[in-house]
Design a protein around this motif. Structure first.
Motif, PDB file in Angstrom:
ATOM      1  N   GLU A  58       0.824  -1.212   0.000  1.00 16.22           N
ATOM      2  CA  GLU A  58       0.000   0.000   0.000  1.00 16.22           C
ATOM      3  C   GLU A  58       0.860   1.264   0.000  1.00 16.22           C
ATOM      4  OE1 GLU A  58      -4.098  -1.316   2.299  1.00 16.22           O
ATOM      5  OE2 GLU A  58      -2.501  -0.401   3.456  1.00 16.22           O
ATOM      6  N   ILE A  95     -12.540  -5.702 -11.618  1.00 22.40           N
ATOM      7  CA  ILE A  95     -12.556  -4.690 -10.548  1.00 22.40           C
ATOM      8  C   ILE A  95     -11.144  -4.196 -10.273  1.00 22.40           C
ATOM      9  CG2 ILE A  95     -12.953  -4.342  -8.064  1.00 22.40           C
ATOM     10  CD1 ILE A  95     -15.386  -6.299  -8.407  1.00 22.40           C
ATOM     11  N   TRP A  96     -10.192  -5.133 -10.135  1.00 23.53           N
ATOM     12  CA  TRP A  96      -8.804  -4.743  -9.854  1.00 23.53           C
ATOM     13  C   TRP A  96      -8.187  -3.977 -11.021  1.00 23.53           C
ATOM     14  CZ3 TRP A  96      -7.141  -3.989  -5.299  1.00 23.53           C
ATOM     15  CH2 TRP A  96      -7.647  -4.729  -4.237  1.00 23.53           C
ATOM     16  N   THR A  98      -9.854  -1.981 -12.970  1.00 25.93           N
ATOM     17  CA  THR A  98     -10.436  -0.637 -12.857  1.00 25.93           C
ATOM     18  C   THR A  98      -9.692   0.179 -11.806  1.00 25.93           C
ATOM     19  OG1 THR A  98     -12.595  -1.479 -13.537  1.00 25.93           O
ATOM     20  CG2 THR A  98     -12.567   0.642 -12.387  1.00 25.93           C
ATOM     21  N   VAL A  99      -9.406  -0.432 -10.669  1.00 28.27           N
ATOM     22  CA  VAL A  99      -8.644   0.257  -9.619  1.00 28.27           C
ATOM     23  C   VAL A  99      -7.258   0.621 -10.143  1.00 28.27           C
ATOM     24  CG1 VAL A  99      -7.582  -0.012  -7.338  1.00 28.27           C
ATOM     25  CG2 VAL A  99      -9.925  -0.803  -7.725  1.00 28.27           C
ATOM     26  N   ALA A 100      -6.628  -0.306 -10.851  1.00 29.56           N
ATOM     27  CA  ALA A 100      -5.291  -0.042 -11.396  1.00 29.56           C
ATOM     28  C   ALA A 100      -5.323   1.145 -12.353  1.00 29.56           C
ATOM     29  CB  ALA A 100      -4.754  -1.286 -12.106  1.00 29.56           C
ATOM     30  N   LEU A 102      -7.332   3.638 -12.330  1.00 32.40           N
ATOM     31  CA  LEU A 102      -7.480   4.866 -11.537  1.00 32.40           C
ATOM     32  C   LEU A 102      -6.143   5.376 -11.024  1.00 32.40           C
ATOM     33  CD1 LEU A 102     -10.696   4.035  -9.464  1.00 32.40           C
ATOM     34  CD2 LEU A 102     -10.495   5.668 -11.353  1.00 32.40           C
ATOM     35  N   PHE A 103      -5.204   4.456 -10.836  1.00 34.47           N
ATOM     36  CA  PHE A 103      -3.862   4.811 -10.375  1.00 34.47           C
ATOM     37  C   PHE A 103      -2.848   4.786 -11.510  1.00 34.47           C
ATOM     38  CE2 PHE A 103      -5.995   3.721  -6.452  1.00 34.47           C
ATOM     39  CZ  PHE A 103      -5.555   4.724  -5.610  1.00 34.47           C
TER      40      PHE A 103
END
Length: 138
Positions: A58, A95-96, A98-100, A102-103
């Protein structure tokens, strides 16, 4: 180049660990026959890995995360998206991903040691030449 070297040195141990863990998981899963046993093993392994690595991962920078995704693809021979899809299913992989995104990352990235990832590969070769992280490859 110094920042890239620093970042590769930070994340390469995680990529090597991911490769070793994935080989172990694949080996155990192939020996389990019931769907319930496989699901229980994956749940237990995920909990164990979260306890061991979650806090450290994190705290990676966005650049380090991007390099880690590439190095995991290098070490495992599979993009992170495929690894997540194989272990957790397509919905979780989506989902992961999509999160990736975003970053500013992409779990579908592959590794091209002779193209765009030449500089990373040179640093990895430097690490290996120093005798660090000599993992057994299958």
């Amino acid at each position: 180049m110094a920042l890239l070297r620093y970042n590769v040195y930070i994340v390469y141990p995680y990529a090597v660990a991911a490769s070793l863990i994935l080989n172990d998981v694949d080996s155990v899963l192939s020996s389990l026959h019931s769907k319930e046993a496989k699901q229980q093993f994956k749940r237990n392994k995920e909990n164990e890995l979260n306890r061991k690595f979650k806090y450290e991962l994190e705290n990676l920078t966005i650049s380090q995360g991007q390099i880690l995704v590439k190095l995991i693809a290098r070490e495992t021979g599979k993009p992170c998206y495929q690894i997540v899809r194989d272990l957790k299913g397509g919905v979780n992989a989506g989902i992961w991903q999509t999160v990736a995104v975003l970053f500013n990352n992409n779990l579908k990235n592959s590794y091209d040691p002779e193209g765009e990832d030449q500089a990373i590969e040179a640093i990895v070769q430097e690490i290996l030449a120093r005798g660090h992280f000599e993992a057994k490859r299958s």
